[in-house]
Write a protein that holds these residues in place. Structure first.
Motif, mmCIF file in Angstrom:
data_model
loop_
_atom_site.group_PDB
_atom_site.id
_atom_site.type_symbol
_atom_site.label_atom_id
_atom_site.label_comp_id
_atom_site.label_asym_id
_atom_site.label_seq_id
_atom_site.Cartn_x
_atom_site.Cartn_y
_atom_site.Cartn_z
ATOM 1 N N ASP A 7 69.024 -91.653 81.064
ATOM 2 C CA ASP A 7 68.767 -90.416 81.322
ATOM 3 C C ASP A 7 67.322 -90.045 81.464
ATOM 4 O OD1 ASP A 7 71.595 -89.657 81.368
ATOM 5 O OD2 ASP A 7 71.451 -89.073 78.983
ATOM 6 N N PHE A 8 66.607 -90.675 80.492
ATOM 7 C CA PHE A 8 65.145 -90.551 80.760
ATOM 8 C C PHE A 8 64.349 -91.994 79.890
ATOM 9 C CE2 PHE A 8 66.755 -88.630 76.887
ATOM 10 C CZ PHE A 8 65.702 -89.014 75.789
ATOM 11 N N CYS A 9 63.111 -91.929 79.950
ATOM 12 C CA CYS A 9 62.432 -92.711 79.333
ATOM 13 C C CYS A 9 61.609 -92.185 78.491
ATOM 14 C CB CYS A 9 61.845 -93.930 80.249
ATOM 15 S SG CYS A 9 60.811 -95.058 79.370
ATOM 16 N N VAL A 10 61.583 -92.496 77.315
ATOM 17 C CA VAL A 10 60.329 -92.045 76.250
ATOM 18 C C VAL A 10 59.031 -92.640 76.639
ATOM 19 C CG1 VAL A 10 59.680 -91.653 73.790
ATOM 20 C CG2 VAL A 10 62.320 -91.764 74.577
ATOM 21 N N VAL A 42 54.387 -93.619 87.382
ATOM 22 C CA VAL A 42 55.060 -94.271 86.198
ATOM 23 C C VAL A 42 54.053 -95.128 85.553
ATOM 24 C CG1 VAL A 42 56.000 -96.231 87.503
ATOM 25 C CG2 VAL A 42 57.195 -95.461 85.429
ATOM 26 N N ASP A 43 52.991 -95.614 86.281
ATOM 27 C CA ASP A 43 51.953 -96.346 85.439
ATOM 28 C C ASP A 43 51.030 -95.838 84.448
ATOM 29 O OD1 ASP A 43 52.750 -98.601 86.945
ATOM 30 O OD2 ASP A 43 51.416 -98.401 88.726
ATOM 31 N N LYS A 44 50.976 -94.582 84.675
ATOM 32 C CA LYS A 44 50.206 -93.511 83.707
ATOM 33 C C LYS A 44 50.989 -92.887 82.957
ATOM 34 C CE LYS A 44 46.102 -93.108 86.700
ATOM 35 N NZ LYS A 44 45.088 -92.282 87.146
ATOM 36 N N ASN A 62 59.589 -93.203 84.434
ATOM 37 C CA ASN A 62 60.334 -94.219 84.740
ATOM 38 C C ASN A 62 61.946 -93.939 84.965
ATOM 39 O OD1 ASN A 62 60.913 -97.171 85.265
ATOM 40 N ND2 ASN A 62 61.703 -97.356 83.213
ATOM 41 N N THR A 63 62.316 -94.304 86.181
ATOM 42 C CA THR A 63 63.863 -93.797 86.663
ATOM 43 C C THR A 63 63.969 -92.393 87.271
ATOM 44 O OG1 THR A 63 65.014 -93.234 84.583
ATOM 45 C CG2 THR A 63 64.764 -95.462 85.036
ATOM 46 N N GLN A 70 58.767 -92.448 91.791
ATOM 47 C CA GLN A 70 57.851 -92.941 90.468
ATOM 48 C C GLN A 70 56.751 -93.742 91.161
ATOM 49 O OE1 GLN A 70 60.783 -94.494 88.058
ATOM 50 N NE2 GLN A 70 60.211 -96.542 88.420
ATOM 51 N N ASN A 71 56.664 -94.696 92.360
ATOM 52 C CA ASN A 71 55.743 -95.541 92.896
ATOM 53 C C ASN A 71 55.537 -95.208 94.098
ATOM 54 O OD1 ASN A 71 53.787 -97.290 92.847
ATOM 55 N ND2 ASN A 71 55.049 -98.937 92.689
#
Length: 201
Positions: free
Chosen positions: A30-33, A61-63, A68-69, A155-156
């Motif tokens: 669902d998400f990435c903390v 996503v790198d920052k 992510n996802t 995201q990238n």
């Protein structure tokens, strides 16, 4: 007759299987903390004192690992007055939607086959979309600084600045290839390859 029915059933099964796999997969979570605390954000103006007069602050996503996802990223683009340029470039993995916060920009992209230029003048609050993979640019035609925010559908998203890629690659593209492709004298290509190509990202 039985054989024909079996063949029809097999064909229908094969077709339904191919349709079932013809979509983008859903995220695995669902998400990435986000663990890291980002040190820079979109509230900080970028330094535009370079040859092209612009600075892109990308938040991907790198920052922010929390992206992510999620398939999105953002960028703040700062433009110097009197010609700050985000040079012709492309995002191989993302469509971009740009909103002008301050200033006046001349923006555009080039379609594929035929190569048709689509342009527009944008003021504060105006929005423009650059389709995935197409070469596009933004140019400050105002007498003041300009600022825009871009949302990207990846995201990238990646970025390929055309002049940097063609004339500043490492190792360089063969001189004969570029001379023939651009139909210019070798001295012109040689001159362009010797320039310092600014990365405003």
């Amino acid at each position: 007759m039985q054989r024909a029915r079996s063949l029809v059933a097999f064909v229908l099964l094969a077709l339904s299987s191919s349709f079932a796999s013809a979509f983008d997969p859903s995220p695995l979570q669902d998400f990435c903390v986000a663990i890291k605390d980002p040190k820079d954000g979109l509230n900080i103006p970028g330094n535009t004192s370079n040859k092209v007069g612009s600075n892109v602050t990308l938040v991907n996503v790198d920052k922010i690992p929390g992206l992510n996802t999620l398939g999105i990223s953002l960028a703040r683009i700062d433009f110097a007055p009197y010609g700050g340029l985000n040079p012709p470039h492309t995002h191989p993995r993302a469509t971009e939607i740009l909103v002008v916060l301050e200033g006046t920009l001349y923006v555009g992209f080039v379609t594929s086959n035929p190569n048709r230029l689509i342009t527009k003048f944008l003021n504060a609050g105006d929005v423009f979309v650059f389709p995935v993979g197409l070469i596009h640019f933004q140019f400050n035609i105002g007498q003041t600084n300009a600022v825009a925010i871009s949302g990207l559908s990846s995201q990238n998203p990646g970025v390929i600045t055309i002049a940097n890629a063609v004339f500043g690659s490492n190792p360089p593209i063969n001189l004969d290839v570029l001379t023939k492709a651009f139909q210019v004298d070798k001295n012109v290509v040689n001159y362009l390859q010797k320039q310092f190509w600014v990365n405003n990202h």
